[in-house]
Design a protein around this motif. Structure first.
Motif, PDB file in Angstrom:
ATOM      1  N   UNK A 106      12.226  72.346 -58.148  1.00 11.17           N
ATOM      2  CA  UNK A 106      13.688  72.723 -57.926  1.00 11.17           C
ATOM      3  C   UNK A 106      14.525  71.358 -57.484  1.00 11.17           C
ATOM      4  N   UNK A 107      14.048  70.353 -57.825  1.00  7.08           N
ATOM      5  CA  UNK A 107      14.875  69.012 -57.144  1.00  7.08           C
ATOM      6  C   UNK A 107      16.299  68.940 -57.965  1.00  7.08           C
ATOM      7  N   UNK A 108      16.121  69.779 -59.028  1.00  6.59           N
ATOM      8  CA  UNK A 108      17.428  70.018 -59.873  1.00  6.59           C
ATOM      9  C   UNK A 108      17.536  71.441 -60.551  1.00  6.59           C
ATOM     10  N   UNK A 116      20.093  69.540 -56.941  1.00  7.50           N
ATOM     11  CA  UNK A 116      19.914  70.549 -55.743  1.00  7.50           C
ATOM     12  C   UNK A 116      20.282  69.698 -54.492  1.00  7.50           C
ATOM     13  N   UNK A 117      21.252  70.376 -53.868  1.00  5.48           N
ATOM     14  CA  UNK A 117      21.605  69.360 -52.537  1.00  5.48           C
ATOM     15  C   UNK A 117      20.732  70.138 -51.470  1.00  5.48           C
ATOM     16  N   UNK A 118      19.886  70.991 -51.920  1.00 11.87           N
ATOM     17  CA  UNK A 118      18.947  71.512 -50.745  1.00 11.87           C
ATOM     18  C   UNK A 118      18.778  72.777 -50.562  1.00 11.87           C
ATOM     19  N   UNK A 119      19.913  73.519 -50.816  1.00 17.78           N
ATOM     20  CA  UNK A 119      20.058  74.803 -50.460  1.00 17.78           C
ATOM     21  C   UNK A 119      20.172  75.883 -51.749  1.00 17.78           C
ATOM     22  N   UNK A 120      20.042  75.276 -52.949  1.00 13.61           N
ATOM     23  CA  UNK A 120      20.474  75.996 -54.056  1.00 13.61           C
ATOM     24  C   UNK A 120      18.894  76.783 -54.463  1.00 13.61           C
ATOM     25  N   UNK A 121      19.158  78.196 -54.725  1.00 18.14           N
ATOM     26  CA  UNK A 121      17.891  78.768 -55.059  1.00 18.14           C
ATOM     27  C   UNK A 121      18.373  79.876 -56.332  1.00 18.14           C
ATOM     28  N   UNK A 122      17.374  80.476 -57.070  1.00 17.87           N
ATOM     29  CA  UNK A 122      17.642  81.379 -57.934  1.00 17.87           C
ATOM     30  C   UNK A 122      18.454  82.518 -57.558  1.00 17.87           C
ATOM     31  N   UNK A 155      20.976  80.548 -61.458  1.00 20.90           N
ATOM     32  CA  UNK A 155      20.335  79.268 -61.432  1.00 20.90           C
ATOM     33  C   UNK A 155      18.863  79.522 -61.605  1.00 20.90           C
ATOM     34  N   UNK A 156      18.184  78.555 -62.221  1.00 19.57           N
ATOM     35  CA  UNK A 156      16.905  78.603 -62.178  1.00 19.57           C
ATOM     36  C   UNK A 156      16.325  77.134 -62.147  1.00 19.57           C
ATOM     37  N   UNK A 157      15.081  77.066 -61.536  1.00 18.85           N
ATOM     38  CA  UNK A 157      14.530  75.617 -61.270  1.00 18.85           C
ATOM     39  C   UNK A 157      14.324  74.855 -62.480  1.00 18.85           C
ATOM     40  N   UNK A 158      14.314  73.446 -62.352  1.00 17.42           N
ATOM     41  CA  UNK A 158      14.082  72.702 -63.538  1.00 17.42           C
ATOM     42  C   UNK A 158      12.795  72.812 -64.063  1.00 17.42           C
ATOM     43  N   UNK A 159      11.683  73.052 -63.401  1.00 16.68           N
ATOM     44  CA  UNK A 159      10.409  73.228 -63.969  1.00 16.68           C
ATOM     45  C   UNK A 159       9.741  74.592 -63.281  1.00 16.68           C
ATOM     46  N   UNK A 160       9.194  75.370 -63.850  1.00 20.10           N
ATOM     47  CA  UNK A 160       8.544  76.590 -63.505  1.00 20.10           C
ATOM     48  C   UNK A 160       7.547  76.839 -64.509  1.00 20.10           C
ATOM     49  N   UNK A 161       6.413  76.054 -64.654  1.00 21.02           N
ATOM     50  CA  UNK A 161       5.651  76.412 -65.904  1.00 21.02           C
ATOM     51  C   UNK A 161       4.220  76.010 -65.735  1.00 21.02           C
ATOM     52  N   UNK A 162       3.592  76.354 -66.559  1.00 23.25           N
ATOM     53  CA  UNK A 162       1.976  76.430 -66.596  1.00 23.25           C
ATOM     54  C   UNK A 162       1.470  75.206 -67.304  1.00 23.25           C
TER      55      UNK A 162
END
Length: 607
Positions: A207-209, A270-276, A295-302
């Motif tokens: 979630x860095x971006x 992500x300035x540090x406080x962004x969430x879904x 919003x959704x994280x940059x990666x959320x995968x398997x």
């Protein structure tokens, strides 16, 4: 009294002899034996005189004469008789059924190749044409299906080839690397596990971006916006973040108020406080979103395993951060090579499937070509089918007339090509090697006395015939200048196989044993052995013989006269029981058991 007088005196006085009855019987027996002996003697004398008379009456007459040595031509020929035939014979047939509409020719007419002989109705071809069309349609469908199967097999083969090549590159590198970056949130394997391609390895979260999906009016956005800058305003804090457009969906959606929109994805740091749970609006230049987005994280995968094998070393754990290219785990060498074998088997299977599909497509293509050809043939024969002359020649037989109904393969007429005639000579195996294609043949016809005809050898067949141990080969002779010759006439052909011109020659009867001739010589007054008086023996070298005369190569100069012995009568032979006569070439006969050598078709001639 003599014996004859006793017989003549009769038997009446015997009963009066004083000797009595016993001596009368003995006299009669003696008389009987005397009569038998006399009859036998008479029979023997009669047979001897008969035989002696026959011998005296049938002794052959032998004559001798002197013959001048002469200069002449000698040739040896092969002779054979046969029957003349046309150059070619063609029986015209048809493949269709129908009624004869026209036949504008008669027997004996001359026709040219391509002339129309018959016209035939072919109404029955309609059903054949319909059937042929159905066959074409069916063949086309089969071909299209075969093409689809081929294309699918080609794709499968290419995919298997790519997989094999990729796996082959990895054989020397058992390391499995990451193709995403993020934090390991869950780990599903451990050292010693044997995994298969596609096995779940770990969950990765980054979630860095964050990615904001927000709707824009469909009429205002398209894929050209990708890469453009955007401003994102958080709904709850009104904070503005700068981002970049990464995607414009091609799928249109409908919002309330019947607004037609497309979803646009914007990536922001992500300035540090962004969430879904955060929402925001966005603007791209003068374009504004139609509503809020999430919003959704940059990666959320398997992470899934791309190889099969046994894990010998594991470089990750839960909470580990990974980057693209990091080694996640290491597989054993044996398992990697085994995995390559599977790829190779898959490639072989795909290759075999492609070959089968190729063969099926080619067969289907041939089938459609055959069906189309058959259809065209039926169309060509449709309506008033015309039968044309296959060769130029004379009509010998006309089998069907106008109005006749014919069936398939019916004989319509027969045409002779009389531009030339042929006949076959049958040549003995001992002479056939002397015959060559192109040799001239002198021909005489029984029906054309005194007419000289010339032919040429065109073929020497290897299809021999054998009869009573004698093998003969057919030799075809072509006659171009036919004159009054007609097919079926009997002819005799002669092939000159050897010839000498202007040579010294003597009658064949002048040649004695040992190649000797007796030359007239008045100085010889007494016989010497077999050589009669008035002749001397001369050894000569002989050459070609035609049976009547023989060539003299040396020994004579041409001025001599030679001694010739000729038989002018016929000697009859008294046959013993069980024998039979054989006729000899000169009309003589001889007893069975003797051997007479024939010429096997060779008839010598002299000029």
């Amino acid at each position: 009294m003599s014996l004859f007088k006793k017989i003549a005196s009769g038997g009446t006085k015997k009963s009066q002899r004083p000797d009595g009855p016993g001596k009368s019987i003995k006299g009669r027996k003696y008389l009987k034996w005397v009569v038998i002996v006399i009859v036998i003697i008479i029979a023997i004398l009669t047979v001897r005189n008969f035989i002696s008379g026959r011998r005296n009456n049938n002794t052959a007459a032998i004559t001798t004469e002197n013959v001048k040595v002469e200069t002449r031509d000698i040739q040896k020929v092969l002779s054979s008789s046969g029957t003349v035939a046309p150059l070619s014979t063609y029986e015209v047939r048809t493949l269709v059924e129908g009624e004869i509409l026209a036949a504008d020719f008669e027997e004996g007419d001359q026709v040219e190749e391509g002339d129309i002989l018959y016209q035939i109705t072919t109404d029955d071809l309609d059903s054949k044409i319909d059937s042929a069309k159905t066959s074409v349609t069916r063949a086309s469908d089969d071909y299209n299906k075969a093409v689809e199967n081929y294309e699918k097999a080609a794709e499968d083969y290419q995919e298997a080839l790519d997989d094999y090549n990729k796996a082959k590159e990895d054989v020397g590198n058992p390391n499995v690397t990451a193709d995403v970056a993020g934090t390991i949130t869950a780990l599903s394997v451990e050292v010693g596990d044997t995994i298969q391609a596609g096995t779940q390895i770990a969950n990765v979260y980054d979630n860095s971006s964050m990615l904001l999906e927000v709707p824009f009016l469909s009429s205002e956005v398209d894929s050209t916006l990708v890469g453009e800058g955007a401003e994102v305003e958080l709904t709850d804090s009104f904070e503005v973040l700068v981002g970049t457009v990464t995607k414009v969906s091609s799928l249109e959606q409908v919002l309330s108020g019947n607004r037609l929109v497309k979803m646009v994805t914007i990536k922001v740091e992500n300035p540090g406080g962004l969430t879904t749970s955060n929402t925001a609006t966005a603007s791209i230049g003068s374009l504004y979103s139609s509503s809020d987005g999430t919003f959704k994280p940059l990666e959320d995968t398997v992470i899934l395993a791309g190889k099969s094998g046994e894990i010998t070393r594991l470089n990750i754990e839960e909470g580990s951060k990974i980057n693209i290219g990091d080694v996640l785990f290491v597989l054993s060498e044996d398992s990697v090579e085994s995995s390559l074998d599977n790829y190779e088997k898959n490639l072989d299977s795909a290759d075999s499937a492609l070959d089968n599909a190729t063969s099926q497509m080619e067969n289907a293509k041939e089938a459609i070509e055959d069906a189309e050809s058959s259809l065209q043939d039926q169309i060509d024969m449709k309506t008033d089918y015309s039968v044309t002359a296959p060769i130029s020649g004379q009509v010998i037989r006309k089998d069907v007339l106008v109005g006749d109904t014919i069936s398939s393969n019916s004989s319509l007429c027969v045409i002779y090509d009389l531009s030339a005639l042929t006949f076959e000579m049958y040549i003995d195996e001992l002479d056939v090697l002397s015959v060559k294609v192109g040799q001239e043949v002198d021909i005489t016809a029984d029906a054309l006395q005194g007419v000289e005809i010339s032919g040429v050898v065109t073929n020497i067949s290897l299809e021999s015939t054998s009869n009573n141990g004698v093998t003969q080969y057919p030799v075809t002779v072509r006659i171009d200048e036919t004159g009054d010759l007609l097919p079926g006439m009997n002819v005799t052909g002669e092939i000159i196989i050897e010839k000498v011109e202007g040579v010294l020659a003597v009658p064949a009867d002048a040649l004695m044993r040992g190649d000797l001739v007796y030359v007239a010589d008045e100085s010889v007054t007494e016989a010497v052995g077999d050589v009669p008086a008035g002749y001397r023996s001369v050894e000569v070298e002989t050459g070609l013989s035609d049976g009547d005369y023989i060539e003299i190569k040396s020994g004579l100069n041409g001025d001599e006269e030679v001694y010739v012995v000729r038989a002018t009568g016929t000697t009859e032979t008294i046959m013993m029981p069980g024998q039979f006569n054989q006729e000899m070439p000169n009309g003589q006969t001889r007893p069975s058991g003797s051997v007479f050598g024939g010429g096997g078709g060779t008839r010598p001639q002299s000029q």
